[in-house]
Every structure is written in C-alpha cells, then in structure tokens.
Scaffold this active site. Structure first.
Site, mmCIF file in Angstrom:
data_model
loop_
_atom_site.group_PDB
_atom_site.id
_atom_site.type_symbol
_atom_site.label_atom_id
_atom_site.label_comp_id
_atom_site.label_asym_id
_atom_site.label_seq_id
_atom_site.Cartn_x
_atom_site.Cartn_y
_atom_site.Cartn_z
ATOM 1 N N SER A 1 0.823 -1.211 0.000
ATOM 2 C CA SER A 1 0.000 0.000 0.000
ATOM 3 C C SER A 1 0.859 1.265 0.000
ATOM 4 O O SER A 1 1.867 1.355 0.707
ATOM 5 C CB SER A 1 -0.895 0.003 1.239
ATOM 6 N N ASN B 1 9.507 8.545 4.042
ATOM 7 C CA ASN B 1 8.338 9.207 3.466
ATOM 8 C C ASN B 1 7.434 9.705 4.572
ATOM 9 O O ASN B 1 7.344 9.111 5.644
ATOM 10 C CB ASN B 1 7.583 8.287 2.497
ATOM 11 N N CYS C 1 0.387 3.848 10.702
ATOM 12 C CA CYS C 1 0.979 4.929 9.907
ATOM 13 C C CYS C 1 1.700 5.902 10.817
ATOM 14 O O CYS C 1 1.088 6.523 11.682
ATOM 15 C CB CYS C 1 -0.080 5.672 9.096
ATOM 16 N N LYS D 1 -2.560 -4.474 9.987
ATOM 17 C CA LYS D 1 -1.165 -4.121 9.643
ATOM 18 C C LYS D 1 -0.491 -3.416 10.817
ATOM 19 O O LYS D 1 -0.921 -2.343 11.242
ATOM 20 C CB LYS D 1 -1.145 -3.231 8.397
ATOM 21 N N GLY E 1 8.852 -5.347 4.123
ATOM 22 C CA GLY E 1 9.911 -4.519 4.670
ATOM 23 C C GLY E 1 11.201 -4.847 3.946
ATOM 24 O O GLY E 1 11.827 -5.870 4.211
ATOM 25 N N GLY E 2 11.552 -3.998 2.974
ATOM 26 C CA GLY E 2 12.831 -4.137 2.293
ATOM 27 C C GLY E 2 12.924 -5.232 1.258
ATOM 28 O O GLY E 2 14.013 -5.558 0.786
HETATM 29 C C1 LIG Z 1 5.588 6.367 -0.228
HETATM 30 C C2 LIG Z 1 4.986 5.353 0.711
HETATM 31 C C3 LIG Z 1 3.624 5.441 1.044
HETATM 32 C C4 LIG Z 1 3.060 4.502 1.921
HETATM 33 N N1 LIG Z 1 1.720 4.571 2.207
HETATM 34 C C5 LIG Z 1 1.137 3.594 2.963
HETATM 35 C C6 LIG Z 1 -0.277 3.570 3.163
HETATM 36 O O1 LIG Z 1 -1.035 4.414 2.647
HETATM 37 N N2 LIG Z 1 -0.809 2.575 3.939
HETATM 38 C C7 LIG Z 1 -0.005 1.598 4.507
HETATM 39 O O2 LIG Z 1 -0.527 0.708 5.188
HETATM 40 N N3 LIG Z 1 1.337 1.595 4.312
HETATM 41 C C8 LIG Z 1 1.913 2.557 3.557
HETATM 42 N N4 LIG Z 1 3.280 2.531 3.342
HETATM 43 C C9 LIG Z 1 4.093 1.455 3.969
HETATM 44 C C10 LIG Z 1 4.345 0.295 3.008
HETATM 45 O O3 LIG Z 1 3.130 -0.288 2.589
HETATM 46 C C11 LIG Z 1 5.261 -0.780 3.665
HETATM 47 O O4 LIG Z 1 4.624 -1.265 4.825
HETATM 48 C C12 LIG Z 1 6.627 -0.230 4.059
HETATM 49 O O5 LIG Z 1 7.082 0.727 3.134
HETATM 50 C C13 LIG Z 1 7.693 -1.324 4.219
HETATM 51 O O6 LIG Z 1 7.921 -2.001 3.002
HETATM 52 P P1 LIG Z 1 9.152 -1.605 1.986
HETATM 53 O O7 LIG Z 1 10.406 -1.583 2.802
HETATM 54 O O8 LIG Z 1 9.115 -2.671 0.944
HETATM 55 O O9 LIG Z 1 8.831 -0.244 1.436
HETATM 56 C C14 LIG Z 1 3.867 3.473 2.482
HETATM 57 C C15 LIG Z 1 5.230 3.390 2.135
HETATM 58 C C16 LIG Z 1 5.794 4.303 1.256
HETATM 59 C C17 LIG Z 1 7.258 4.163 0.887
#
Ligand SMILES: Cc1cc2nc3c(=O)[nH]c(=O)nc-3n(C[C@H](O)[C@H](O)[C@H](O)COP(=O)(O)O)c2cc1C
Length: 303
Positions: free
Chosen positions: A21, A69, A131, A166, A244-245
C-alpha cells in the site's frame, strides 16, 4: 514445474507477491507499464473516510539503502475510491484486490471498512493501525495491544471479508500486539509498516521533511522485518503478510521461511516500477536453485 500458488485467508493467489500500500496507487497507473494480472494481488493506497490532501512537502527524503516518506495518507476518501478508482481498476485488474484502510478514530475505521466490505472486487481488508506520518491516528492504535484489539473488534463486527491488521514496527513487543489482534477476530497480520526516522538538512539546519519525521523503508529495514515476521509466526496461528525491504525473489523466500504466507513489496516499486513483475518472473529460477517445489511448503520452515 514449481508451484508458486499460496492461499491467504481462504483465497488462492497465483503467487505471493503483493505491491505494498502507498507504493502502487490504485493499480491502473502501473497497468500502463505492464499487465498487472501477473500479481498475486496488490494493496491499494491507504483509504480514509474523508478525502485527505496529505502532508506539506517535502515529504520524501532519500537515504542509504532506503527512503523516508511522510506522505500523510493522501487519498480521495472512501466514497471517491468506490465511485472512481475501483471502476478504473476493474478495467485492467481481474483478481480480488486488497483494500488498505486507515483512520483517526474507531468510528472512522468502522465506516470505511463497512463501505469497502460491500464491494465484490475486494478480497481482503488490510487495516493499517501503523501509519507513523499522521498525527492523532494511525500508529497510535498500533502501539498498544488494547487499542489494536479495540480497532480489530470494531471492524470485525461490520465486515465478513478477511481482515488483516497491519502492525507497526515502532514497538517493543510486536508479538503481544499480534496476539491481541488475533484474539479480537483478525484473520491475518501484516507487518511491517515503516520505521519512524528523521534526516536533517545541513544547510538549513532543519529537518529535511516538512513533517520533521517520516517512515523509513527499503532494503535497510529487511532484517528488522524478517525478525518481526519470525517472532509473530511463533505467537499466532493466523497467516502473516510479510514486508519490509523486499526487492528480490530471494528476499521473498527469506520472508516466507520466517513465516510469511504472502509478501508485500513497497519502496522497490518506486526505484523500479517493474520490480514486482521482475520478482514474479524470477521466482521459479530461485525456487529451483533452493530446491523448493511448492512455496506453501516453506512457510515458517526456518522455525
Ligand atoms: C511512499 C509510501 C507510502 C506509503 N503509504 C502507505 C499507506 O497508505 N498505507 C499503509 O498501510 N502503508 C503505507 N506505506 C508502507 C508500506 O506499505 C510498507 O509497509 C513499508 O514501506 C515497508 O515495506 P518496503 O520496505 O518494501 O517499502 C507506504 C510506504 C511508502 C514508501
């Protein structure tokens, strides 16, 4: 032929890959680049009851091996999502989608989940109680077991859709929060959201982000995420969506060995918009390399 299918809360997916998301919009933006029906599913942008403009800019800061972010849940609100975004998505995505919901009060979570719960194309509801970038909501529900259980119980009462809560990594005991959600009626647990972080602009001597703090994500957080997935797998019986990553097929296998049934990919989509398609294409090769016939067999196998 290897078998990449997994079943998440009763729904079969062709593979466990889910764009996370906030990093994949409402899907149709990416459908201009490739056929998004190759995905297991995807989790759409965090949706709230009312429209939200999000935080002031700058709201993104690059970091080594990741990014900060502070978007602040920018979205058009649940009614516009149902009226405009989901019909556009239906033209290019033909699988059940994961709805991602946020809120600032119990009532708001309940109203949004109730409305989305009536939509046929929604397979799962992922309730974001984690969040870090909004004030007075989001993460405050995810940092206490009692508050997390309260949200879970309230939304459970208004929808029969599979409910995935989540969780935030910004806690000392993630297992107790996951357990409280399970006891309150959750069908699954998603983790992790971003880690609260900050950067300072040397010239201005001020925080880089207008919001001051932001959520850190990307490859650097993977060991934290793997650890938390592993701990939660030991604590609950319901399935886990790990994230996560993650940016490679090897990372997907690692998350699944730790205990994830499905795996979300976030920041990697912002580096390479084809990341999820490429991971899916590479999965069979990596499965063969590690002698994996069926992905279902390796869920939690590291325990
Ligand atoms: C730009 C951005 C916007 C995000 N917006 C949301 C959101 O609206 N709702 C949510 O549950 N997580 C949101 N996340 C979190 C991601 O869904 C994810 O849990 C987190 O980035 C860890 O995964 P990653 O390391 O692969 O990015 C956001 C992450 C990023 C980078």
């Amino acid at each position: 032929m290897v078998n990449t299918k997994v079943t998440l809360c009763g729904l079969e997916m062709d593979n466990p890959i889910i764009p996370a998301s906030g990093t994949f919009g409402f899907g149709y933006e990416f459908a201009e680049l490739y056929d998004i029906n190759c995905l297991g599913t995807f989790s759409f942008k965090g949706t709230t009851r009312d429209p939200r403009f999000g935080n002031p800019t700058p709201r993104i800061a690059e970091c080594p091996e990741g990014m900060l972010n502070a978007v602040g849940l920018q979205n058009p609100g649940v009614d516009a999502v149902i009226a405009n975004e989901l019909p556009k998505l239906a033209t290019c995505f033909h699988k059940p989608v994961m709805a991602n919901v946020s809120g600032f009060s119990l009532e708001e979570y309940v109203t949004t989940c109730e409305k989305l719960g009536d939509i046929d194309s929604i397979g799962w509801i992922e309730v974001n109680i984690s969040c870090p970038n909004v004030h007075g909501g989001g993460m405050s529900f995810g940092t206490s077991a009692e508050a997390a259980a309260e949200v879970t119980k309230a939304v459970r009462a208004v929808t029969k859709k599979p409910l995935i809560i989540k969780l935030s990594p910004n806690v000392t005991d993630i297992a107790s929060i996951a357990k409280a959600c399970e006891a309150a009626g959750a069908d699954g647990i998603s983790l992790i959201n971003t880690l609260m972080g900050m950067r300072i602009d040397l010239r201005r001597r001020k925080p880089l982000l207008a919001n001051k703090t932001g959520g850190y994500s990307g490859p650097a957080i993977k060991p934290v995420a793997v650890r938390m997935v592993y701990q939660v797998y030991d604590a609950v019986k319901i399935p886990i969506v790990g994230m996560g990553g993650v940016s490679t097929a090897e990372d997907v296998i690692e998350m699944m060995l730790a205990g994830a049934t499905a795996v979300e990919v976030g920041a990697a989509n912002l580096v390479n918009p084809y990341a999820c398609r490429d991971i899916i294409a590479d999965l069979p090769r990596v499965m063969e390399k590690y002698n994996i016939q069926s992905l279902t067999d390796i869920i939690g196998a590291a325990h």
